[in-house]
Design an enzyme around this catalytic site. Structure first.
Site, mmCIF file in Angstrom:
data_model
loop_
_atom_site.group_PDB
_atom_site.id
_atom_site.type_symbol
_atom_site.label_atom_id
_atom_site.label_comp_id
_atom_site.label_asym_id
_atom_site.label_seq_id
_atom_site.Cartn_x
_atom_site.Cartn_y
_atom_site.Cartn_z
ATOM 1 N N GLY A 7 -2.569 3.754 2.975
ATOM 2 C CA GLY A 7 -2.146 2.437 3.461
ATOM 3 C C GLY A 7 -3.296 1.438 3.503
ATOM 4 O O GLY A 7 -3.264 0.482 4.284
ATOM 5 N N GLY A 8 -4.274 1.621 2.629
ATOM 6 C CA GLY A 8 -5.470 0.763 2.640
ATOM 7 C C GLY A 8 -5.240 -0.637 2.119
ATOM 8 O O GLY A 8 -6.148 -1.479 2.189
ATOM 9 N N ALA A 9 -4.035 -0.906 1.587
ATOM 10 C CA ALA A 9 -3.757 -2.270 1.099
ATOM 11 C C ALA A 9 -2.995 -3.099 2.140
ATOM 12 O O ALA A 9 -2.632 -4.241 1.884
ATOM 13 C CB ALA A 9 -2.944 -2.210 -0.203
ATOM 14 N N GLY A 10 -2.756 -2.523 3.316
ATOM 15 C CA GLY A 10 -2.051 -3.259 4.370
ATOM 16 C C GLY A 10 -3.019 -4.045 5.235
ATOM 17 O O GLY A 10 -4.207 -4.200 4.907
ATOM 18 N N PHE A 11 -2.522 -4.526 6.337
ATOM 19 C CA PHE A 11 -3.288 -5.417 7.227
ATOM 20 C C PHE A 11 -4.513 -4.704 7.823
ATOM 21 O O PHE A 11 -5.667 -5.080 7.559
ATOM 22 C CB PHE A 11 -2.322 -5.930 8.306
ATOM 23 C CG PHE A 11 -2.944 -6.554 9.499
ATOM 24 C CD1 PHE A 11 -3.907 -7.554 9.369
ATOM 25 C CD2 PHE A 11 -2.547 -6.176 10.791
ATOM 26 C CE1 PHE A 11 -4.475 -8.143 10.497
ATOM 27 C CE2 PHE A 11 -3.099 -6.761 11.902
ATOM 28 C CZ PHE A 11 -4.071 -7.739 11.765
ATOM 29 N N ILE A 12 -4.289 -3.648 8.604
ATOM 30 C CA ILE A 12 -5.431 -3.000 9.261
ATOM 31 C C ILE A 12 -6.205 -2.138 8.257
ATOM 32 O O ILE A 12 -7.435 -2.085 8.272
ATOM 33 C CB ILE A 12 -4.975 -2.139 10.466
ATOM 34 C CG1 ILE A 12 -4.100 -2.964 11.421
ATOM 35 C CG2 ILE A 12 -6.191 -1.603 11.220
ATOM 36 C CD1 ILE A 12 -3.583 -2.181 12.632
ATOM 37 N N GLY A 13 -5.470 -1.482 7.340
ATOM 38 C CA GLY A 13 -6.136 -0.628 6.351
ATOM 39 C C GLY A 13 -7.142 -1.402 5.511
ATOM 40 O O GLY A 13 -8.260 -0.935 5.262
ATOM 41 N N THR A 118 0.194 4.067 17.784
ATOM 42 C CA THR A 118 0.367 2.743 18.401
ATOM 43 C C THR A 118 0.580 2.873 19.909
ATOM 44 O O THR A 118 1.076 3.916 20.382
ATOM 45 C CB THR A 118 1.585 2.029 17.775
ATOM 46 O OG1 THR A 118 1.932 0.894 18.573
ATOM 47 C CG2 THR A 118 2.818 2.926 17.699
ATOM 48 N N ASP A 119 0.276 1.803 20.639
ATOM 49 C CA ASP A 119 0.565 1.789 22.087
ATOM 50 C C ASP A 119 2.068 1.851 22.350
ATOM 51 O O ASP A 119 2.494 2.223 23.444
ATOM 52 C CB ASP A 119 -0.044 0.553 22.764
ATOM 53 C CG ASP A 119 0.466 -0.783 22.235
ATOM 54 O OD1 ASP A 119 1.194 -0.803 21.212
ATOM 55 O OD2 ASP A 119 0.136 -1.824 22.846
ATOM 56 N N GLU A 120 2.872 1.500 21.343
ATOM 57 C CA GLU A 120 4.319 1.420 21.571
ATOM 58 C C GLU A 120 4.939 2.794 21.858
ATOM 59 O O GLU A 120 6.040 2.873 22.388
ATOM 60 C CB GLU A 120 5.019 0.739 20.390
ATOM 61 C CG GLU A 120 4.482 -0.668 20.173
ATOM 62 C CD GLU A 120 5.374 -1.560 19.333
ATOM 63 O OE1 GLU A 120 6.590 -1.320 19.279
ATOM 64 O OE2 GLU A 120 4.830 -2.490 18.718
ATOM 65 N N TYR A 140 11.140 2.228 15.413
ATOM 66 C CA TYR A 140 9.737 2.244 14.966
ATOM 67 C C TYR A 140 8.897 3.146 15.868
ATOM 68 O O TYR A 140 8.226 4.072 15.397
ATOM 69 C CB TYR A 140 9.171 0.813 14.959
ATOM 70 C CG TYR A 140 7.654 0.767 14.916
ATOM 71 C CD1 TYR A 140 6.956 1.143 13.770
ATOM 72 C CD2 TYR A 140 6.904 0.356 16.028
ATOM 73 C CE1 TYR A 140 5.564 1.115 13.728
ATOM 74 C CE2 TYR A 140 5.522 0.318 15.996
ATOM 75 C CZ TYR A 140 4.855 0.697 14.849
ATOM 76 O OH TYR A 140 3.477 0.667 14.811
HETATM 77 N N1 LIG Z 1 -0.376 -4.189 13.358
HETATM 78 C C1 LIG Z 1 -0.401 -3.789 14.610
HETATM 79 O O1 LIG Z 1 -0.391 -4.585 15.560
HETATM 80 C C2 LIG Z 1 -0.502 -2.307 14.929
HETATM 81 C C3 LIG Z 1 -0.734 -1.932 16.254
HETATM 82 C C4 LIG Z 1 -0.837 -0.574 16.543
HETATM 83 C C5 LIG Z 1 -0.711 0.368 15.553
HETATM 84 N N2 LIG Z 1 -0.460 -0.027 14.268
HETATM 85 C C6 LIG Z 1 -0.348 1.020 13.245
HETATM 86 O O2 LIG Z 1 -1.405 0.814 12.320
HETATM 87 C C7 LIG Z 1 -1.006 1.227 11.017
HETATM 88 C C8 LIG Z 1 -1.204 0.085 10.030
HETATM 89 O O3 LIG Z 1 -0.443 -1.037 10.467
HETATM 90 P P1 LIG Z 1 -0.485 -2.411 9.679
HETATM 91 O O4 LIG Z 1 -0.166 -3.474 10.657
HETATM 92 O O5 LIG Z 1 -1.724 -2.502 8.859
HETATM 93 O O6 LIG Z 1 0.770 -2.217 8.730
HETATM 94 P P2 LIG Z 1 1.093 -2.896 7.308
HETATM 95 O O7 LIG Z 1 2.575 -2.913 7.215
HETATM 96 O O8 LIG Z 1 0.367 -4.184 7.147
HETATM 97 O O9 LIG Z 1 0.482 -1.881 6.247
HETATM 98 C C9 LIG Z 1 1.094 -0.647 5.950
HETATM 99 C C10 LIG Z 1 0.531 -0.176 4.624
HETATM 100 O O10 LIG Z 1 1.093 1.112 4.343
HETATM 101 C C11 LIG Z 1 1.558 1.120 2.993
HETATM 102 N N3 LIG Z 1 2.671 2.077 2.928
HETATM 103 C C12 LIG Z 1 3.887 1.963 3.518
HETATM 104 N N4 LIG Z 1 4.650 3.019 3.215
HETATM 105 C C13 LIG Z 1 3.895 3.822 2.408
HETATM 106 C C14 LIG Z 1 4.130 5.072 1.799
HETATM 107 N N5 LIG Z 1 5.310 5.709 1.907
HETATM 108 N N6 LIG Z 1 3.124 5.630 1.063
HETATM 109 C C15 LIG Z 1 1.933 4.984 0.923
HETATM 110 N N7 LIG Z 1 1.664 3.803 1.490
HETATM 111 C C16 LIG Z 1 2.635 3.222 2.230
HETATM 112 C C17 LIG Z 1 1.994 -0.313 2.727
HETATM 113 O O11 LIG Z 1 2.064 -0.590 1.338
HETATM 114 C C18 LIG Z 1 0.886 -1.085 3.444
HETATM 115 O O12 LIG Z 1 -0.225 -1.250 2.609
HETATM 116 C C19 LIG Z 1 0.450 1.675 11.157
HETATM 117 O O13 LIG Z 1 0.463 3.064 11.349
HETATM 118 C C20 LIG Z 1 0.925 1.002 12.428
HETATM 119 O O14 LIG Z 1 1.951 1.751 13.036
HETATM 120 C C21 LIG Z 1 -0.356 -1.342 13.937
#
Ligand SMILES: NC(=O)c1ccc[n+]([C@@H]2O[C@H](COP(=O)([O-])OP(=O)(O)OC[C@H]3O[C@@H](n4cnc5c(N)ncnc54)[C@H](O)[C@@H]3O)[C@@H](O)[C@H]2O)c1
Length: 317
Positions: A7-13, A118-120, A140
């Site tokens: 998931g390195g292309a997402g927000f936190i990743g 997550t805290d949720e 979720y």
């Molecule tokens: N954003 C927040 O406020 C927050 C808070 C607490 C915990 N989290 C947790 O942190 C993690 C990252 O959250 P985020 O906000 O970056 O999410 P995001 O939706 O921005 O990123 C998720 C990433 O996972 C990838 N992904 C989704 N399904 C996939 C699959 N089946 N195989 C491979 N890759 C897949 C997506 O393409 C994306 O790059 C999650 O586990 C989320 O539950 C997020």
């Protein structure tokens, strides 16, 4: 150290990839590129890439077998509560079955596993520490809690090396505009109203994403890898309306609030304490940096504003 970032292309990743780059590491990103995973998030980063699905056992395992990571950090998830109300099965797929595939890999190959939760999972209305019971409210958070329980079970049953990390509500650059803060910024820049669920008094604990990734890296340095939990609260609990007030001041604009029907099962308040000690960016400063990023990177979000989760006031309907 060989890092593999699911998931390195997402927000936190992607913020974590940037942080690793700043330390001189070149990680392997494994991502399915769902709607929230975007190659644009990794612009300017130094990384190797495999497009793959954590639900796909064979691709995940052959990638791990070839790359031989020392550490696997799992940010791959379906991450949006509103979407989980609309489509819960997708959340079980990635957030539970996907996690089990990673855990199976941890049994076969020798790496340390950082499970991002997550805290949720604690539910609302109490202040949770790392030993508090799980009481999820949404599909979720139920899927995330299930993933956490499987991590615990694999540590106990198979002796894998893992930790569970539970950050609170993150905000910052490159967050998909379905989430509250980017949605509020972008809609205000476009002269639109900002939909607020219920009475707007739901309280969240906010943390700037660059703080989260730094703290996760610190956890990796000190972890015992015995399935222990690390909460990462921001320690800055503000209601949705309070955040909008500060954001309006930061943006120098009036926020046009429109109250809409409350999200089903909406948690009123998240509160966590942590056994860790660290400093975080003050909310106003983090919001200013976030706003400036969205203002100077319109190219990043302009193509996304057709998304129904951005346009609609009650997207779960
Ligand atoms: N954003 C927040 O406020 C927050 C808070 C607490 C915990 N989290 C947790 O942190 C993690 C990252 O959250 P985020 O906000 O970056 O999410 P995001 O939706 O921005 O990123 C998720 C990433 O996972 C990838 N992904 C989704 N399904 C996939 C699959 N089946 N195989 C491979 N890759 C897949 C997506 O393409 C994306 O790059 C999650 O586990 C989320 O539950 C997020």
């Amino acid at each position: 150290m060989r890092f593999m970032i699911l998931g390195g292309a997402g927000f936190i990743g992607s913020a974590f990839v940037r942080f690793l780059n700043s330390l001189g590491f070149r990680p392997l990103v494994f991502d399915l590129f769902t709607y929230s995973g975007r190659i644009e998030n990794l612009l300017g980063c130094n990384f190797d890439l495999i497009k793959g699905d954590v639900k796909d056992f064979n691709t995940l395992h052959s990638t791990i077998s070839n790359f031989k990571p020392d550490i696997v950090i799992n940010f791959a998830a379906e991450s949006h509560v509103d979407r989980s109300i609309y489509s819960p099965q997708d959340f079980v797929g990635t957030n539970v079955l996907g996690v089990i595939n990673v855990l199976e890999a941890a049994r076969r190959f020798s790496f340390d596993y950082v499970h991002i939760s997550t805290d949720e999972v604690y539910g609302d209305d109490k202040c949770a520490d790392e030993n508090s019971p799980l009481s999820p409210s949404s599909p979720y958070s139920a899927s995330k809690a299930a993933g956490d329980l499987f991590v615990k079970a694999y540590v106990r049953t198979y002796g894998i090396r893992a930790v569970i990390v539970r950050p609170s509500n993150n905000y910052g650059p490159r967050q998909f505009p379905e989430k509250f803060i980017p949605k509020a910024i972008i809609r205000t820049l476009l002269g639109m109203h900002v939909p607020v669920y219920g009475d707007g008094k739901a309280e969240r604990d906010w943390i700037f994403v660059e703080d989260t990734v730094r703290i996760i890296y610190d956890i990796i340095k000190y972890a015992e890898w015995k399935g222990e939990v690390y909460n990462i609260p921001g320690g800055q609990r503000y209601s949705v309306l309070d955040v909008l007030k500060i954001l309006g001041e930061v943006m120098g604009k009036e926020m046009k609030v429109r109250f809409v029907s409350d999200r089903p099962g909406h948690d009123r308040r998240y509160c966590m304490v942590s056994k860790l000690r660290y400093n975080v960016t003050p909310l106003r400063e983090g919001l200013r940096r976030t706003y400036e990023w969205y203002l100077s990177n319109k190219w990043w979000w302009e193509s996304l504003i057709d998304d129904r989760f951005f346009r609609e006031d009650e997207p779960w309907k």
